[in-house]
Motif scaffolding. Structure first.
Motif, PDB file in Angstrom:
ATOM      1  N   VAL B 133       0.892  -1.157   0.000  1.00 48.30           N
ATOM      2  CA  VAL B 133       0.000   0.000   0.000  1.00 48.30           C
ATOM      3  C   VAL B 133       0.932   1.208   0.000  1.00 48.30           C
ATOM      4  O   VAL B 133       1.532   1.533   1.027  1.00 48.30           O
ATOM      5  CB  VAL B 133      -0.923   0.007   1.228  1.00 48.30           C
ATOM      6  CG1 VAL B 133      -1.922   1.161   1.108  1.00 48.30           C
ATOM      7  CG2 VAL B 133      -1.664  -1.324   1.386  1.00 48.30           C
ATOM      8  N   GLY B 134       1.091   1.849  -1.152  1.00 48.95           N
ATOM      9  CA  GLY B 134       2.080   2.924  -1.275  1.00 48.95           C
ATOM     10  C   GLY B 134       3.450   2.388  -0.869  1.00 48.95           C
ATOM     11  O   GLY B 134       3.840   1.281  -1.282  1.00 48.95           O
ATOM     12  N   PRO B 135       4.188   3.113  -0.058  1.00 51.94           N
ATOM     13  CA  PRO B 135       5.542   2.679   0.308  1.00 51.94           C
ATOM     14  C   PRO B 135       5.544   1.599   1.397  1.00 51.94           C
ATOM     15  O   PRO B 135       6.625   1.195   1.847  1.00 51.94           O
ATOM     16  CB  PRO B 135       6.186   3.970   0.826  1.00 51.94           C
ATOM     17  CG  PRO B 135       5.043   4.761   1.367  1.00 51.94           C
ATOM     18  CD  PRO B 135       3.853   4.426   0.514  1.00 51.94           C
ATOM     19  N   PHE B 136       4.370   1.177   1.833  1.00 55.15           N
ATOM     20  CA  PHE B 136       4.279   0.219   2.924  1.00 55.15           C
ATOM     21  C   PHE B 136       4.115  -1.186   2.376  1.00 55.15           C
ATOM     22  O   PHE B 136       3.196  -1.463   1.600  1.00 55.15           O
ATOM     23  CB  PHE B 136       3.093   0.557   3.840  1.00 55.15           C
ATOM     24  CG  PHE B 136       3.175   1.926   4.433  1.00 55.15           C
ATOM     25  CD1 PHE B 136       3.898   2.146   5.608  1.00 55.15           C
ATOM     26  CD2 PHE B 136       2.563   3.013   3.825  1.00 55.15           C
ATOM     27  CE1 PHE B 136       3.988   3.424   6.167  1.00 55.15           C
ATOM     28  CE2 PHE B 136       2.653   4.288   4.364  1.00 55.15           C
ATOM     29  CZ  PHE B 136       3.377   4.496   5.535  1.00 55.15           C
ATOM     30  N   ASP B 137       5.023  -2.062   2.776  1.00 53.34           N
ATOM     31  CA  ASP B 137       4.977  -3.472   2.377  1.00 53.34           C
ATOM     32  C   ASP B 137       4.389  -4.222   3.577  1.00 53.34           C
ATOM     33  O   ASP B 137       5.006  -4.299   4.635  1.00 53.34           O
ATOM     34  CB  ASP B 137       6.418  -3.910   2.066  1.00 53.34           C
ATOM     35  CG  ASP B 137       6.544  -5.408   1.894  1.00 53.34           C
ATOM     36  OD1 ASP B 137       5.515  -6.114   1.920  1.00 53.34           O
ATOM     37  OD2 ASP B 137       7.694  -5.874   1.758  1.00 53.34           O
TER      38      ASP B 137
END
Lengths: 555, 555
Positions: B133-137
């Protein structure tokens, strides 16, 4: 002598049975056509959120008002609000002499001086004394409880003797007053007891209550282990507990500051009666700043989470002279009264956020109830050996539990009664012989009345969806003259699209008038009703709720 | 690279910390001038009596609305109302994709079909899966809790990994779904965990939670020992518990009837996903009359004393086809949510009055919480070995207790944050770097807004002292024309002497107009204000309370 003419002893609770608080009971003696009555206790209960704006809940006294010429007097067992708190409001409807102990009379007078109320003729009695109220020969028996001067009443009549326990327990080491008078209970048991009308509050709890003295030791241990200030909150009228705290503080080399009006009032009454003898004087708020933290105990009101009580003010740091700081301790020397759990939790959380430690019942022996556990009930049965047991003071679960216990203990008749039941205790087998009107009335501001009479039923509706008032002015052609005035209170301001609800409702009102043929507008009631409906349905469409709508039509 | 440009990992709870329910948290990654955000959970809480007429309490999303262009998505850990219940109302303000498990998505859709709401784009994930989710893994880790498909989230960023536990416990024998995935927690611990954002609900309870399977055994024992019908009330979404009850019933040779809309809805969703496989079909209300008492288990809503739920209707004997009778048993397979104690007690008393036996947590193992006790917390610390522990989900006492436990367990940094704190977790030592706006908004009918916007502030006033609307019509000489119209709603009807308050207020209004010199009556605002004051003070004198007064002046 026909049954009709037989002198009967009857009991009739009108409050406090199958519910918490609001104790109000009648005893009657005589044949059914000429019964003489006494009232035992006259308590209040406190309103829940379904009664917004109501101050107190009082017993409905209709039945005894109708029989007031045969009412011989009112006897109060002790000065807890649920046993005597309705006196000032109810007495003007009964106007009979009230028998009370000195502490109860002192608290009543202190309350009357503060809140106003009638000048009630009080007859003082003491535990151990015997007095007559009409045909009732009453002996006050010392018991222990969480207030000074609690008594049970042995009520003798020609038809037999009833023991009305009031609130009681068997405290082996009370800090004030005498112990429960086992010898007198036994002696009256020897004489023969028709019925025991008995406190059921702790009938679900096994064993015996710890003593008040043990609680004092428990509180002292917590104080000794606390590095900072210790605040103790308890019920104001629990003078024994207040003494325990004061003595624990003294023995720990601490001084005591008292915060809270009701606590100070109860202490003043107790002091006048000598119950505070030997306790060092309390310090004043102004001295607070001079006392080192570890030399201080604060006794305060607010154990039930009351938002204006001293503990709540301390938690919100709103006091002028006094504050708590991280490392201080607050002892809840109290129980949670059902309904108050969330309010209490909120105050505790505020304290914990500030680094204040909470000690409560369960963490240490800092509280004990004033009601008898199962072993104590069994002792009372053994002392008094009643023919009939009538469980009172408690909710259904407690009454049923005491009933079973009494049956197991061999009491021949267990009578489960509820408010409004009139039970004949003697002669013959106990039997419910009548149902009389009972219920609740409400004190709201200065007015006492039904839900409708004090307005709380409408306020409940208002609290759900508010009120809209509309003023429609019609000119001589029955057209709307000028702007239509509409005031909405307690209604959502805008709909989901951002339209102002007041504007939508005004448009709906105008539309409603316009839709009525001009010739029919002479019927102003018809116009008003059309506007009312249109405004309500417009609110409902925009908001999903229908406010109460009042329409004025002016020509 | 200046500090300003450094990519930071931040956590910012906007609800659910230091309070019960309404979980709503942000994670941010990037330099402060270009932070990317995700929302984790979007829950509600329920209004207390100080919010009359309000349906739900929602988090104030102002801050993330202002940053909505940098919001990458919303991730829901599980479908309890306090974690996902605000979605339908909040989503239109954020309009981003929502990641949920199948059960959560199914319940959301069932709710939307019933209550209406936006069509939310949902991305389904399962425990064990990994998604960006965006830069979040993000990796979803299986845990156990009191609902199907609960997960913890391992959130990996270039600045390090955070574990957001959501609600969890270590159930050694869950009745549905996998066990808590110790191996994955340990593996991520081996990779290195910056921070553990961890459930504190049971941080005051020693030991380990009993398993759901043990609760099933406990419930079966109660059923086996019950001579009559057994009604079991539990939380609707606790499908594992519902299975336990259904299996216990089957093993005891009883059939199951389900009562209550929310229970049926949750069971439907669970059935579609296969969670009810192997459970015998439930019977219908119409079949009720044909089933012998000792062959029946009733699963019902109402564990919190809700007055319109199935159990309350059973207690009041209001159901068309179904009733309980003396000798039946009601099992509370639930806990009391603070604030509901009194409502629950009232229902229990109604049941006990009818001779129905109550079995609850404490009497037998019929309930277990879905949150980790202290031993379970210690295991999680050992598995994940975080540098920073951030206690969330709980009131102050729970957060403080978990903080101390984590410190004792050797976690280097304990970060006590509260709603609105923005804490930088990496790089560097954890530090609160900002305060952002947070709070509560209210769902009231169809409208969501502040206390003022939904009208509840005024309704609170109305609920205390009601509303009076007055219409004063002045003729062309500025005298009162005809009768003065006054409508009082929620006001006491009569004073202590029996005088009608409406009449007293009308007299006061007329007196107020008369007391103004005729020449000054042209100032209609002045007349209105004089009338308003006169009416309020007349009510106050008669009643002791001042209603809100609205005055219309018509010429």
């Amino acid at each position: 002598m026909s049954r009709h003419d037989e002198a009967e002893l009857v009991f009739c609770p009108l409050g406090g049975v199958g519910e918490i608080g609001m104790n109000f009971a009648l005893y009657g003696f005589g044949p059914s056509h000429a019964r003489q009555w006494i009232v035992v206790d006259c308590g209040v209960t406190f309103p829940d959120p379904t009664l917004p704006g109501v101050d107190l809940v009082l017993p409905d006294t209709r039945f005894i008002e109708e029989n007031v010429k045969d009412l011989q007097g009112i006897v109060i067992t002790h000065a807890h609000e649920d046993h005597y708190g309705a006196l000032l409001d109810i007495w003007p409807r009964l106007k009979k002499r009230v028998w009370m102990t000195p502490f109860a009379a002192g608290l009543l007078e202190a309350k009357r001086r503060m809140d106003g109320g009638p000048d009630i003729p009080v007859q003082i009695y003491h535990a151990g004394e015997r007095f007559s109220v009409g045909p009732f020969d009453i002996e006050a028996l010392a018991v222990t409880h969480s207030i000074p001067e609690p008594v049970s009443l042995a009520i003798r009549t020609p038809a037999g003797t009833v023991i009305h326990t009031g609130d009681w327990k068997i405290d082996p080491a009370p800090t004030i007053g005498p112990k429960t008078d086992e010898a007198r209970f036994r002696a009256i048991g020897d004489e023969g007891v028709v019925a025991l009308i008995c406190d059921s509050t702790n009938a679900l709890r096994e064993g015996d209550s710890p003593s008040e003295q043990a609680v004092g030791v428990g509180i002292k241990e917590v104080i000794d282990a606390s590095p900072g200030r210790v605040a103790v909150t308890t019920f104001s009228s629990n003078i024994g507990r207040i003494r325990s705290v004061a003595e624990a503080a003294r023995d720990s080399g601490r001084q005591v500051l008292v915060l809270g009006t009701s606590l100070k009032r109860a202490i003043n009454v107790a002091t006048e009666l000598g119950y505070m003898d030997g306790v060092p004087e309390f310090i004043s708020e102004e001295d607070y700043g001079y006392i080192p933290r570890d030399n201080l105990v604060i006794l305060c009101t607010g154990s039930q989470g009351e938002s204006r009580a001293a503990l709540a003010k301390l938690a919100r740091d709103e006091m002028r002279n006094v504050a708590l700081s991280p490392g201080d301790t607050v002892i809840y020397s109290s129980r949670m009264i059902p309904g108050n759990e969330k309010a209490i939790l909120e105050i505790k959380n505020l304290l914990i956020e500030q680094g204040i430690k909470i000690v409560e019942d369960g963490d240490a022996l800092v509280h004990v109830s004033g009601h008898p556990r199962r072993n104590e009930l069994l002792k009372m049965y053994e002392w008094t050996r009643p023919r009939v047991l009538v469980p009172v003071h408690g909710e259904a679960a407690h009454l049923v539990a005491q009933g079973s216990l009494g049956a197991q203990a061999g009491i021949p008749e267990i009578a489960q009664v509820r408010n409004g039941d009139m039970i004949r205790l003697a002669p013959g087998v106990a039997e419910i012989i009548d149902q009389v009107p009972f219920g609740r009335v409400f004190k709201d501001g200065r007015i006492v009345g039904s839900e409708d009479e004090v307005g709380v039923r409408d306020r409940r509706k208002l609290s759900f969806a508010g009120h809209v008032a509309v003023n429609v002015v019609l000119d001589d052609r029955y057209d709307i003259s000028g702007d239509l005035d509409l005031v909405a209170i307690g209604v959502a301001k805008k709909d989901a699209k951002g339209e102002l609800l007041e504007e939508l409702m005004v448009d709906a009102a105008i539309g409603a008038v316009d839709s009525i043929p001009r010739v029919r507008r002479k019927d102003l009631d018809l116009v008003a009703e059309a506007v009312r409906r249109a405004v309500r349905s417009s609110a409902n469409e925009a908001w999903g709720k229908k406010p109460i709508v009042t329409v004025f039509i002016t020509r």
